[in-house]
Design a protein around this motif. Structure first.
Motif, short mmCIF file in Angstrom:
data_model
loop_
_atom_site.label_atom_id
_atom_site.label_comp_id
_atom_site.label_asym_id
_atom_site.label_seq_id
_atom_site.Cartn_x
_atom_site.Cartn_y
_atom_site.Cartn_z
N ASP A 32 0.84 -1.32 0.12
CA ASP A 32 0.02 0.08 0.06
C ASP A 32 0.93 1.17 -0.04
O ASP A 32 1.66 1.46 0.85
CB ASP A 32 -0.80 -0.06 1.23
N SER A 33 0.39 2.12 -0.96
CA SER A 33 1.45 3.25 -0.97
C SER A 33 1.35 4.28 0.14
O SER A 33 2.33 4.98 0.44
CB SER A 33 1.28 3.86 -2.23
N GLY A 34 0.32 3.91 0.71
CA GLY A 34 -0.05 5.09 1.98
C GLY A 34 0.54 4.52 3.30
O GLY A 34 1.53 4.90 3.68
N SER A 35 -0.01 3.37 3.78
CA SER A 35 0.36 2.69 5.04
C SER A 35 1.39 1.87 5.19
O SER A 35 2.20 1.59 5.94
CB SER A 35 -0.81 1.93 5.40
N ALA A 36 2.16 1.46 3.75
CA ALA A 36 3.13 0.67 3.67
C ALA A 36 2.97 -0.76 4.00
O ALA A 36 3.80 -1.51 3.96
CB ALA A 36 4.34 1.38 4.35
N GLU A 37 1.73 -1.08 4.29
CA GLU A 37 1.36 -2.51 4.22
C GLU A 37 1.41 -3.15 3.31
O GLU A 37 1.37 -2.85 2.01
CB GLU A 37 -0.12 -2.52 4.83
N VAL A 38 2.17 -4.52 3.54
CA VAL A 38 2.35 -5.51 2.53
C VAL A 38 0.86 -6.24 2.25
O VAL A 38 0.43 -6.83 3.02
CB VAL A 38 3.26 -6.53 2.59
N LEU A 39 0.42 -5.91 0.98
CA LEU A 39 -1.00 -6.31 0.63
C LEU A 39 -1.04 -7.69 0.02
O LEU A 39 -2.11 -8.42 0.33
CB LEU A 39 -1.67 -5.66 -0.47
N MET A 40 -0.30 -8.22 -0.83
CA MET A 40 -0.42 -9.36 -1.25
C MET A 40 0.98 -9.74 -2.08
O MET A 40 1.77 -8.85 -2.16
CB MET A 40 -1.43 -9.56 -2.35
N THR A 41 1.06 -10.94 -2.60
CA THR A 41 2.09 -11.32 -3.54
C THR A 41 1.53 -12.11 -4.81
O THR A 41 0.59 -12.90 -4.36
CB THR A 41 3.18 -12.07 -2.83
N ALA A 42 2.03 -12.04 -6.01
CA ALA A 42 1.30 -12.91 -7.21
C ALA A 42 2.49 -12.93 -7.94
O ALA A 42 3.36 -12.30 -8.04
CB ALA A 42 0.07 -12.28 -7.57
N PHE A 43 2.18 -13.66 -9.12
CA PHE A 43 3.26 -13.75 -10.16
C PHE A 43 2.63 -12.93 -11.48
O PHE A 43 1.27 -12.90 -11.54
CB PHE A 43 3.34 -15.16 -10.43
N MET A 44 3.53 -12.65 -12.35
CA MET A 44 3.27 -11.78 -13.59
C MET A 44 3.90 -12.65 -14.66
O MET A 44 5.11 -13.01 -14.43
CB MET A 44 3.71 -10.48 -13.56
N ASN A 45 3.30 -12.76 -15.81
CA ASN A 45 4.19 -13.21 -17.12
C ASN A 45 4.35 -11.64 -17.71
O ASN A 45 3.98 -10.85 -17.31
CB ASN A 45 3.46 -14.03 -18.03
N ARG A 46 5.16 -11.80 -18.98
CA ARG A 46 5.31 -10.57 -19.62
C ARG A 46 4.37 -9.86 -20.06
O ARG A 46 4.16 -8.54 -19.87
CB ARG A 46 6.25 -11.10 -20.79
N ARG A 47 3.16 -10.43 -20.42
CA ARG A 47 2.10 -9.76 -21.14
C ARG A 47 1.23 -8.86 -19.60
O ARG A 47 0.87 -7.92 -19.66
CB ARG A 47 0.97 -10.72 -21.48
#
Lengths: 136, 136
Positions: A32-47
């Motif tokens: 979160d850009s305000g609170s700095a809380e880590v919200l989640m993690t996930a994977f991305m491909n190039r698209r």
């Protein structure tokens, strides 16, 4: 300048991983850009990464559903990119976002809503929506 | 209560991933407990997670060197666990730590020391040690 050309220096720096048999993935950490809380993690491909940078809205690749996934496509809980960082190894990205509603499909603001205590896991996050009402 | 018994509820909740052909890995995200800065991400196998919880000092499994790795074993830049959280899917853990020195082997406090800008990556992190002096 074309987006493709602008993104070339980024993709030259990046290295993909193979996760559960799926090639070409980068790890995304979302804060979160305000609170700095880590919200989640996930994977991305190039698209997913290209779409994220093109639209300013977080897109992922779901390793369970094996498809591109715009965060919030069902729930409306989209994530607007504020800043993006790349790690030293080039296989992980950190996104600082404005989160609409909650990031977690279980109804919490962050997916990390359980703290490890001496005798197990304790729910410490606040439930902010009812998943049964949001995912129909 | 034995540590093994205390940790059973945790391991019952966790699911591993196979990364670059290495089975049995959990993803760890590491955040500074004071500043909330995201410092790094790495993988852990079961033994690394057990050692981390037993000793209170972060241990990982290096996918490049294919071995257990105590963070700071060369540099002295250890990470003391303050809190640990588990995500909704049980395949990622968030550790809030006290970081000694810098987390990044390139000499920065955080591995995410490069911000993505219009024309490429810009170094935004502060270099706090000289890797050539620390890793001999």
């Amino acid at each position: 300048m074309q987006l493709e050309m602008r993104m070339k220096p980024l993709f030259d720096e990046l290295k993909t991983r193979t996760v559960d048999g799926i090639q070409g993935l980068y790890l995304a950490i979302v804060q979160d850009s305000g609170s700095a809380e880590v919200l989640m993690t996930a994977f991305m491909n190039r698209r997913a990464l290209e779409l994220t940078l093109e639209t300013g809205i977080m897109h992922y690749y779901s390793t369970s559903r094996r498809r591109l996934w715009k965060k919030g496509e069902s729930s409306g809980n989209i994530q607007e990119v504020v800043e993006a960082y790349v790690d030293c190894d080039g296989d992980a990205l950190l996104f600082r976002v404005k989160q609409k509603g909650g990031a977690c499909h279980k109804g919490y603001r962050s997916c990390f809503y359980r703290r490890l205590e001496k005798n197990g896991l304790k729910i410490t996050g606040e439930k902010i929506f009812n998943p049964e009402e949001v995912y129909k």
